[in-house]
Design a protein around this motif. Structure first.
Motif, PDB file in Angstrom:
ATOM      1  N   MET A 119      50.742  28.444  47.276  1.00 47.76           N
ATOM      2  CA  MET A 119      51.741  28.924  48.085  1.00 47.76           C
ATOM      3  C   MET A 119      52.037  27.913  49.197  1.00 47.76           C
ATOM      4  SD  MET A 119      52.524  31.876  46.462  1.00 47.76           S
ATOM      5  CE  MET A 119      52.137  31.201  44.983  1.00 47.76           C
ATOM      6  N   SER A 120      50.952  27.281  49.659  1.00 54.04           N
ATOM      7  CA  SER A 120      51.156  26.263  50.656  1.00 54.04           C
ATOM      8  C   SER A 120      52.367  25.282  50.015  1.00 54.04           C
ATOM      9  CB  SER A 120      49.839  25.540  51.117  1.00 54.04           C
ATOM     10  OG  SER A 120      49.222  26.698  51.486  1.00 54.04           O
ATOM     11  N   TYR A 121      52.132  24.706  48.743  1.00 52.26           N
ATOM     12  CA  TYR A 121      52.938  23.773  48.237  1.00 52.26           C
ATOM     13  C   TYR A 121      54.546  24.439  48.356  1.00 52.26           C
ATOM     14  CZ  TYR A 121      49.691  20.317  46.583  1.00 52.26           C
ATOM     15  OH  TYR A 121      49.009  19.218  46.357  1.00 52.26           O
TER      16      TYR A 121
ATOM     17  N   ILE B  17      51.487  33.038  54.474  1.00 56.13           N
ATOM     18  CA  ILE B  17      50.267  32.026  54.093  1.00 56.13           C
ATOM     19  C   ILE B  17      49.177  32.296  54.556  1.00 56.13           C
ATOM     20  CG2 ILE B  17      50.013  29.662  53.183  1.00 56.13           C
ATOM     21  CD1 ILE B  17      52.736  29.164  52.660  1.00 56.13           C
ATOM     22  N   ALA B  18      49.250  32.219  55.933  1.00 56.30           N
ATOM     23  CA  ALA B  18      47.914  32.544  56.752  1.00 56.30           C
ATOM     24  C   ALA B  18      47.179  33.759  56.305  1.00 56.30           C
ATOM     25  CB  ALA B  18      48.292  32.573  58.258  1.00 56.30           C
ATOM     26  N   TYR B  19      47.924  34.746  56.141  1.00 54.46           N
ATOM     27  CA  TYR B  19      47.288  36.007  55.852  1.00 54.46           C
ATOM     28  C   TYR B  19      46.767  36.003  54.417  1.00 54.46           C
ATOM     29  CZ  TYR B  19      49.498  38.609  59.577  1.00 54.46           C
ATOM     30  OH  TYR B  19      49.907  39.216  60.932  1.00 54.46           O
ATOM     31  N   LEU B  20      47.476  35.528  53.495  1.00 58.75           N
ATOM     32  CA  LEU B  20      46.671  34.818  52.108  1.00 58.75           C
ATOM     33  C   LEU B  20      45.463  34.136  52.261  1.00 58.75           C
ATOM     34  CD1 LEU B  20      46.936  35.022  49.025  1.00 58.75           C
ATOM     35  CD2 LEU B  20      48.521  32.730  49.109  1.00 58.75           C
ATOM     36  N   GLU B  21      45.581  33.299  52.968  1.00 61.13           N
ATOM     37  CA  GLU B  21      44.341  32.313  53.302  1.00 61.13           C
ATOM     38  C   GLU B  21      43.252  33.150  53.902  1.00 61.13           C
ATOM     39  OE1 GLU B  21      43.478  27.758  54.555  1.00 61.13           O
ATOM     40  OE2 GLU B  21      44.802  28.698  55.624  1.00 61.13           O
TER      41      GLU B  21
ATOM     42  N   ARG C  41      44.191  40.351  42.753  1.00 62.03           N
ATOM     43  CA  ARG C  41      45.412  39.970  42.585  1.00 62.03           C
ATOM     44  C   ARG C  41      46.020  40.971  43.518  1.00 62.03           C
ATOM     45  NH1 ARG C  41      48.702  42.868  39.729  1.00 62.03           N
ATOM     46  NH2 ARG C  41      50.540  41.442  39.013  1.00 62.03           N
ATOM     47  N   LEU C  42      46.005  42.150  43.830  1.00 62.26           N
ATOM     48  CA  LEU C  42      46.805  43.120  44.621  1.00 62.26           C
ATOM     49  C   LEU C  42      46.257  42.521  46.088  1.00 62.26           C
ATOM     50  CD1 LEU C  42      46.405  46.476  42.558  1.00 62.26           C
ATOM     51  CD2 LEU C  42      48.469  45.141  43.008  1.00 62.26           C
ATOM     52  N   ALA C  43      45.103  42.336  46.358  1.00 63.07           N
ATOM     53  CA  ALA C  43      44.640  42.078  47.607  1.00 63.07           C
ATOM     54  C   ALA C  43      45.547  40.907  48.135  1.00 63.07           C
ATOM     55  CB  ALA C  43      43.142  41.750  47.773  1.00 63.07           C
ATOM     56  N   LEU C  44      45.667  39.909  47.343  1.00 58.64           N
ATOM     57  CA  LEU C  44      46.383  38.587  47.638  1.00 58.64           C
ATOM     58  C   LEU C  44      47.880  38.934  47.857  1.00 58.64           C
ATOM     59  CD1 LEU C  44      44.260  36.068  45.196  1.00 58.64           C
ATOM     60  CD2 LEU C  44      44.082  36.563  47.961  1.00 58.64           C
ATOM     61  N   TYR C  45      48.690  39.658  46.779  1.00 60.90           N
ATOM     62  CA  TYR C  45      49.783  39.987  47.033  1.00 60.90           C
ATOM     63  C   TYR C  45      50.008  40.892  48.211  1.00 60.90           C
ATOM     64  CZ  TYR C  45      51.729  38.566  42.426  1.00 60.90           C
ATOM     65  OH  TYR C  45      51.943  37.567  41.329  1.00 60.90           O
ATOM     66  N   ALA C  46      49.223  41.803  48.525  1.00 58.08           N
ATOM     67  CA  ALA C  46      49.328  42.439  49.793  1.00 58.08           C
ATOM     68  C   ALA C  46      49.130  41.699  50.802  1.00 58.08           C
ATOM     69  CB  ALA C  46      48.402  43.723  49.729  1.00 58.08           C
ATOM     70  N   SER C  47      48.347  40.825  51.198  1.00 58.42           N
ATOM     71  CA  SER C  47      48.270  39.951  52.210  1.00 58.42           C
ATOM     72  C   SER C  47      49.439  38.975  52.311  1.00 58.42           C
ATOM     73  CB  SER C  47      47.018  38.968  51.908  1.00 58.42           C
ATOM     74  OG  SER C  47      45.847  39.968  51.898  1.00 58.42           O
ATOM     75  N   LEU C  48      50.114  38.526  51.186  1.00 60.94           N
ATOM     76  CA  LEU C  48      50.901  37.330  51.314  1.00 60.94           C
ATOM     77  C   LEU C  48      52.244  38.171  51.562  1.00 60.94           C
ATOM     78  CD1 LEU C  48      52.101  34.518  50.143  1.00 60.94           C
ATOM     79  CD2 LEU C  48      52.816  35.798  47.979  1.00 60.94           C
ATOM     80  N   PHE C  49      52.664  39.586  51.287  1.00 62.56           N
ATOM     81  CA  PHE C  49      53.736  40.165  51.830  1.00 62.56           C
ATOM     82  C   PHE C  49      53.545  40.943  52.987  1.00 62.56           C
ATOM     83  CE2 PHE C  49      54.797  39.926  46.973  1.00 62.56           C
ATOM     84  CZ  PHE C  49      55.390  38.719  46.926  1.00 62.56           C
ATOM     85  N   LEU C  50      52.416  40.645  53.744  1.00 61.53           N
ATOM     86  CA  LEU C  50      52.208  41.647  54.676  1.00 61.53           C
ATOM     87  C   LEU C  50      53.102  41.545  56.053  1.00 61.53           C
ATOM     88  CD1 LEU C  50      50.081  43.636  55.752  1.00 61.53           C
ATOM     89  CD2 LEU C  50      48.724  41.807  56.818  1.00 61.53           C
ATOM     90  N   PRO C  51      53.780  40.337  56.331  1.00 62.73           N
ATOM     91  CA  PRO C  51      54.706  40.264  57.315  1.00 62.73           C
ATOM     92  C   PRO C  51      56.059  40.828  57.019  1.00 62.73           C
ATOM     93  CG  PRO C  51      53.703  38.001  56.846  1.00 62.73           C
ATOM     94  CD  PRO C  51      53.347  38.974  55.654  1.00 62.73           C
ATOM     95  N   PHE C  52      56.312  41.289  55.605  1.00 60.91           N
ATOM     96  CA  PHE C  52      57.566  41.905  55.440  1.00 60.91           C
ATOM     97  C   PHE C  52      57.486  43.499  55.282  1.00 60.91           C
ATOM     98  CE2 PHE C  52      57.341  37.818  52.651  1.00 60.91           C
ATOM     99  CZ  PHE C  52      57.791  37.182  53.934  1.00 60.91           C
TER     100      PHE C  52
ATOM    101  N   LEU D 135      39.735  45.950  52.891  1.00 63.84           N
ATOM    102  CA  LEU D 135      39.541  44.361  53.150  1.00 63.84           C
ATOM    103  C   LEU D 135      40.573  43.774  54.137  1.00 63.84           C
ATOM    104  CD1 LEU D 135      38.576  41.411  51.868  1.00 63.84           C
ATOM    105  CD2 LEU D 135      40.740  41.347  50.666  1.00 63.84           C
ATOM    106  N   ILE D 136      41.696  44.086  53.960  1.00 65.30           N
ATOM    107  CA  ILE D 136      43.006  43.759  54.555  1.00 65.30           C
ATOM    108  C   ILE D 136      42.816  44.418  56.167  1.00 65.30           C
ATOM    109  CG2 ILE D 136      45.478  43.687  55.042  1.00 65.30           C
ATOM    110  CD1 ILE D 136      45.704  43.650  52.214  1.00 65.30           C
TER     111      ILE D 136
END
Length: 619
Positions: free
Chosen positions: A319-321, A351-355, A375-386, A511-512
């Motif tokens: 995601m950083s790339y 990306i910071a939430y994802l990390e 996978r759901l935790a990572l998607y939920a973190s990635l889209f948290l700002p939205f 977790l989040i």
């Protein structure tokens, strides 16, 4: 009051776990010796990404996305030759026996990922064989004829028809030998037109086939006829050894021919932690390439690549790339009518939430979460700002923009947006509930007015529960008979209702919530003062998780009411259902949470006693 997740200063203050995120450190959000001074820290802390500080946002974003340093990549150990397993040796022997039996001059080459992985010392079960002078189906027929002569049979075979819409540009024949599927296809070269990523295919030479590949590290062949590795681009092995992601042909030409190769380059770069070639990165940032990616590649194919990145070993790097190459708005595109406006810094926060989530998952224990939970935790973190951004759908209904990203931008599974949005909706409730869970509050606090009938409850300072966040649950708890609930942990009643909403996603939501919780609770004891922030969060998660399990709330969403709607209507002397029946259903669930061994008869008696004792006052 919920913290403003779009404010850099608020993120710094409320969620200190993100201080230790290299993403935020690189962004200049927190002091980093590489920056050389604390000027970046002060300016970042004073600027809010949600208030239109565009210049500062771009500066922070540029710093954030510089995820690779201008240093030589480390040498990668690469084997000089490929060592075959016993099964691979048997498979290749049968193929060579076919050539000898029918006097075929065909050269057989294993292509792509299998060669790369074997040279890296990794096992690979994805064997793709390229044939130089016939189609795959023709050769498979010959193999089946040969096997009959040696009293063997193929365990299965099939032909996968050409399907350009699903990125199958050539017919592929498959055969199962020694419990392993092998794909056969002819060597080819490709011609592309400017409006489509679907090429015109024709038979080609091994060199032409090598140069049409997406990356040099994927262009290597293993020649079965003479047991040798062939590097026909002249740099595949060198790039593998130096850890570089490079295209065989000029990168812009390669990407315009097939823009999906941009995402594949990102995925392989992240997976192997290789450095991307500077010319490749420049080409990927090119507007022409980004427009081609948006126009020529189906959303399903984009979604598949993102899914492989999220489910891979380096989701944060991938995601950083994407952010570094300014592809974020192309991949995670929004509908045209969303609101409120999104600042540039949102992808930095994303990306910071994802990390932070990825680090916390590993700290808690990678294996303690299932693949689907991760996978759901990572998607939920990635889209948290939205999570609070919405749009109007075709019917004019306002919907979360996360729903659009999953369904339209990525074409992911229909259940994904619902699950991630359910996690997002429960975060505030769980975050405010964590203190009462770990403090194990035993009784309902005196501040709650137990005579109130479903009215707002004042903020409970002892439990740190905010008005309006979980007051629905406190209302029900406050409305119950004091004597029946005097020894019930107050957190049980509230947590029970929260978990009934989020169901088996509660560990993801916890977790989040743990990741976002203010630091005062995470470091409340003297022993915690010297701990790294990540360890504090891990301990906080485990304490809250243990409390939920100790309260017997795992699978609480499967609990059925002991008294059905008709029985409730009978006690209330109602002829039809309505809001009052629904209110009593919630009260009965509260009673059951407080009395896990209670019977239907006991619950009914309690309901009658409670209802009749309050009936004159109600009337």
């Amino acid at each position: 009051m919920r913290p403003n997740l779009n404010s850099v200063a608020n993120l710094h203050y409320h969620f200190p776990l993100l201080r230790f995120s290299p993403i935020f450190s690189r962004a200049g959000f927190f002091y980093n010796p590489v920056v050389g001074s604390q000027t970046a820290l002060r300016s970042a802390a004073k600027s809010s990404l949600s208030t239109g500080a565009a210049t500062t946002s771009r500066l922070l974003l540029r710093r954030c996305t510089c995820t690779t340093m201008a240093t030589d990549p480390p040498a990668v150990p690469v084997r000089d030759e490929i060592e075959l397993t016993e099964v691979e040796r048997k498979i290749f022997d049968r193929l060579l026996g076919t050539l000898r039996k029918f006097n075929l001059t065909t050269e057989l080459r294993v292509a792509g990922g299998w060669v790369r992985d074997k040279l890296l010392g990794k096992e690979c079960y994805d064997i793709d064989i390229a044939i130089d002078n016939m189609s795959g189906s023709q050769f498979v027929d010959s193999v089946k004829d040969y096997l009959e002569t040696v009293n063997e049979v193929a365990q299965g075979d099939c032909v996968i028809a050409r399907n350009p819409d699903q990125s199958k540009h050539l017919e592929t024949a498959r055969m199962r030998l020694f419990d392993q599927w092998i794909d056969f296809v002819n060597l080819r070269c490709e011609d592309y037109n400017e409006n489509s990523r679907i090429p015109t295919m024709k038979f080609g030479t091994a060199e032409e086939d090598a140069y049409r590949r997406d990356l040099t590290i994927n262009s290597l062949f293993y020649n079965i006829n003479n047991s040798s590795v062939e590097d026909l681009t002249g740099r595949g092995i060198a790039d593998l050894k130096s850890g570089k992601i490079v295209t065989p042909l000029p990168p812009k030409e390669t990407f315009l021919d097939d823009p999906l190769r941009v995402l594949r380059a990102i995925r392989f770069g992240a997976r192997f932690e290789f450095e991307m070639d500077e010319d490749l990165k420049e080409a990927a940032r090119c507007e022409e390439v980004k427009n081609a990616l948006a126009a020529k590649i189906s959303k399903e194919r984009v979604g598949t690549e993102i899914e492989l990145m999220i489910s891979g070993n380096q989701p944060v790097k991938a995601m950083s790339y994407i952010a570094d190459l300014t592809l974020y708005p192309v991949v995670f595109c929004f509908p045209p009518n969303y609101q409120p406006e999104v600042s540039e810094g949102c992808q930095t926060q994303s990306i910071a939430y994802l990390e932070a989530a990825w680090s916390l998952i590993h700290s808690i224990g990678y294996a303690s979460f299932t693949d689907q939970q991760r996978r759901l935790a990572l998607y939920a973190s990635l889209f948290l700002p939205f999570r609070n951004i919405t749009y109007k759908d075709a019917k004019g209904k306002r919907m979360p923009v996360v729903n659009y990203i999953f369904r339209d931008s990525l074409k992911q599974k229909a259940s994904d947006p619902d699950l991630v949005m359910k996690v997002h909706q429960s975060i505030d409730k769980l975050t405010t509930l964590i203190p009462s869970l770990i403090s194990k509050a035993e009784t309902m606090p005196p501040e709650v007015n137990q005579e109130m009938e479903f009215a707002d409850v004042a903020t409970n300072s002892k439990l740190q529960i905010s008005t309006g966040t979980v007051h629905f649950y406190t209302n029900h708890a406050a409305n119950l008979n004091t004597n029946s609930f005097s020894s019930t942990p107050y957190s049980l009643l509230i947590a029970g209702f929260v978990l009934r909403e989020v169901k088996d996603l509660w560990r993801i939501a916890l977790l989040i919530s743990t990741m976002l919780h203010p630091s005062d609770l995470a470091s409340s004891s003297k022993e915690d003062n010297g701990k790294p922030e990540l360890d504090k969060r891990k301990d906080l998660f485990k304490a809250a998780e243990a409390a939920i399990l100790e309260l017997g709330l795992d699978n609480v969403w499967d609990m059925k009411p002991l008294i059905n709607g008709k029985e409730i209507m009978s006690v209330l002397q109602l002829k039809s259902g309505g809001p009052l029946v629904k209110e009593w259903q919630q009260k009965i669930l509260s009673w059951q949470l407080a009395h896990p061994t209670g019977t239907a008869h006991e619950c009914l008696e309690w309901m009658k006693e409670t209802h009749y004792s309050k009936r004159p006052e109600t009337e």
